[in-house]
Design a protein around this motif. Sequence first.
Motif, PDB file in Angstrom:
ATOM      1  N   ARG A  12      -5.105  -7.353  -9.904  1.00  0.00           N
ATOM      2  CA  ARG A  12      -6.494  -6.929 -10.111  1.00  0.00           C
ATOM      3  C   ARG A  12      -7.302  -7.024  -8.825  1.00  0.00           C
ATOM      4  N   GLY A  13      -7.026  -8.085  -8.051  1.00  0.00           N
ATOM      5  CA  GLY A  13      -7.751  -8.265  -6.796  1.00  0.00           C
ATOM      6  C   GLY A  13      -7.522  -7.119  -5.828  1.00  0.00           C
ATOM      7  N   TYR A  14      -6.260  -6.711  -5.685  1.00  0.00           N
ATOM      8  CA  TYR A  14      -5.967  -5.610  -4.759  1.00  0.00           C
ATOM      9  C   TYR A  14      -6.386  -4.260  -5.331  1.00  0.00           C
ATOM     10  N   ASP A  15      -6.329  -4.113  -6.644  1.00  0.00           N
ATOM     11  CA  ASP A  15      -6.865  -2.888  -7.250  1.00  0.00           C
ATOM     12  C   ASP A  15      -8.344  -2.726  -6.897  1.00  0.00           C
ATOM     13  N   ALA A  16      -9.071  -3.846  -6.974  1.00  0.00           N
ATOM     14  CA  ALA A  16     -10.521  -3.792  -6.761  1.00  0.00           C
ATOM     15  C   ALA A  16     -10.887  -3.654  -5.288  1.00  0.00           C
ATOM     16  N   LEU A  17     -10.111  -4.304  -4.406  1.00  0.00           N
ATOM     17  CA  LEU A  17     -10.551  -4.433  -3.010  1.00  0.00           C
ATOM     18  C   LEU A  17      -9.567  -3.819  -2.015  1.00  0.00           C
ATOM     19  N   SER A  18      -8.796  -2.850  -2.432  1.00  0.00           N
ATOM     20  CA  SER A  18      -7.825  -2.209  -1.541  1.00  0.00           C
ATOM     21  C   SER A  18      -8.474  -1.718  -0.254  1.00  0.00           C
ATOM     22  N   ARG A  20     -11.539  -2.417   0.941  1.00  0.00           N
ATOM     23  CA  ARG A  20     -12.223  -3.502   1.643  1.00  0.00           C
ATOM     24  C   ARG A  20     -11.218  -4.348   2.431  1.00  0.00           C
ATOM     25  N   TYR A  21     -10.045  -4.567   1.862  1.00  0.00           N
ATOM     26  CA  TYR A  21      -9.007  -5.335   2.548  1.00  0.00           C
ATOM     27  C   TYR A  21      -8.588  -4.649   3.845  1.00  0.00           C
ATOM     28  N   ASP A  22      -8.342  -3.335   3.777  1.00  0.00           N
ATOM     29  CA  ASP A  22      -7.952  -2.597   4.985  1.00  0.00           C
ATOM     30  C   ASP A  22      -9.048  -2.654   6.046  1.00  0.00           C
ATOM     31  N   GLY A  52       5.370  -5.465  -0.700  1.00  0.00           N
ATOM     32  CA  GLY A  52       3.949  -5.753  -0.591  1.00  0.00           C
ATOM     33  C   GLY A  52       3.327  -4.804   0.423  1.00  0.00           C
ATOM     34  N   CYS A  53       3.603  -3.532   0.244  1.00  0.00           N
ATOM     35  CA  CYS A  53       3.270  -2.511   1.248  1.00  0.00           C
ATOM     36  C   CYS A  53       1.785  -2.201   1.322  1.00  0.00           C
ATOM     37  N   GLY A  54       1.008  -2.623   0.323  1.00  0.00           N
ATOM     38  CA  GLY A  54      -0.418  -2.317   0.340  1.00  0.00           C
ATOM     39  C   GLY A  54      -0.663  -0.825   0.366  1.00  0.00           C
ATOM     40  N   SER A  55      -1.582  -0.396   1.197  1.00  0.00           N
ATOM     41  CA  SER A  55      -1.966   1.023   1.260  1.00  0.00           C
ATOM     42  C   SER A  55      -0.995   1.855   2.098  1.00  0.00           C
ATOM     43  N   GLY A  56       0.084   1.228   2.575  1.00  0.00           N
ATOM     44  CA  GLY A  56       1.043   1.945   3.416  1.00  0.00           C
ATOM     45  C   GLY A  56       0.676   1.951   4.885  1.00  0.00           C
ATOM     46  N   VAL A  57      -0.526   1.466   5.192  1.00  0.00           N
ATOM     47  CA  VAL A  57      -1.005   1.399   6.568  1.00  0.00           C
ATOM     48  C   VAL A  57      -1.149  -0.083   6.944  1.00  0.00           C
ATOM     49  N   PRO A  58      -0.524  -0.490   8.046  1.00  0.00           N
ATOM     50  CA  PRO A  58       0.110   0.351   9.057  1.00  0.00           C
ATOM     51  C   PRO A  58       1.628   0.447   8.977  1.00  0.00           C
ATOM     52  N   VAL A  59       2.305  -0.439   8.214  1.00  0.00           N
ATOM     53  CA  VAL A  59       3.759  -0.571   8.363  1.00  0.00           C
ATOM     54  C   VAL A  59       4.498   0.705   7.987  1.00  0.00           C
ATOM     55  N   ALA A  60       4.309   1.169   6.746  1.00  0.00           N
ATOM     56  CA  ALA A  60       5.064   2.342   6.297  1.00  0.00           C
ATOM     57  C   ALA A  60       4.728   3.570   7.143  1.00  0.00           C
ATOM     58  N   ARG A  61       3.448   3.716   7.479  1.00  0.00           N
ATOM     59  CA  ARG A  61       3.062   4.896   8.250  1.00  0.00           C
ATOM     60  C   ARG A  61       3.671   4.865   9.650  1.00  0.00           C
ATOM     61  N   ALA A  62       3.576   3.731  10.317  1.00  0.00           N
ATOM     62  CA  ALA A  62       4.089   3.649  11.690  1.00  0.00           C
ATOM     63  C   ALA A  62       5.611   3.787  11.730  1.00  0.00           C
ATOM     64  N   LEU A  63       6.307   3.145  10.809  1.00  0.00           N
ATOM     65  CA  LEU A  63       7.762   3.230  10.816  1.00  0.00           C
ATOM     66  C   LEU A  63       8.248   4.617  10.402  1.00  0.00           C
TER      67      LEU A  63
END
Length: 206
Positions: A12-18, A20-22, A52-63
């Motif tokens: 729920r925390g990451y749903d709400a603050l995705s 804001r976290y970035d 735990g990829c989050g929004s895909g930025v930066p790890v998935a995008r850069a790789l």
Amino acid sequence: MGIDNPKELVRRGYDALSLRYDQAYGAETKYQSWIRELSGRIPAGGTVLDLGCGSGVPVARALSAAGHYVTGVDISDVQIRRARELVPQAEFIRADATAVDFAPASFNAVVSLYALIHIPLDEQLPLLRKIAGWLRPGGWFLGTTGYRAWTGVDEDWLGGGTAMWWSHSDAATNRAWITQAGLTVEEEEFVPEGEGGHALFWARRR
């Protein structure tokens, strides 16, 4: 609140603050040296799992931009939706990291940055054992863990009016777990954050 089901609190925390976290952690620029180092340690066109990829930025995008094939897993629906929009060339799975499964020796690298610290302590070693099994011989695990043992809640995470939950052991225990899982710790460093920090591990499957 929600401690009976801490993973739901995390989701729920990451749903709400995705977003804001970035913004708070500078998604566009963080981890750059680690990502470059990892990309250079795995074969061209290598396969990478981002737990735990989050929004895909930066790890998935850069790789992905470096020519690797990335699979991202995250517990948050919002994070996965954003990841699919931001990094369309990678594959993303909405799931609990401890519940997903992959074939043995599927990946040249498994990355888990600031995600293990949201997983109940008794599930961390079993997950590390699964990670070791998913790695090919010589494959790399790049992960952050707690540095000092702590479990608790921030009721107003990032000032966003939403709670977040963490659970982590100390660096020595995490090092022991990584070793028990079947990986060899090659490098370890302290990564400061505020008044505390985290441990960063580079470990390899022999």
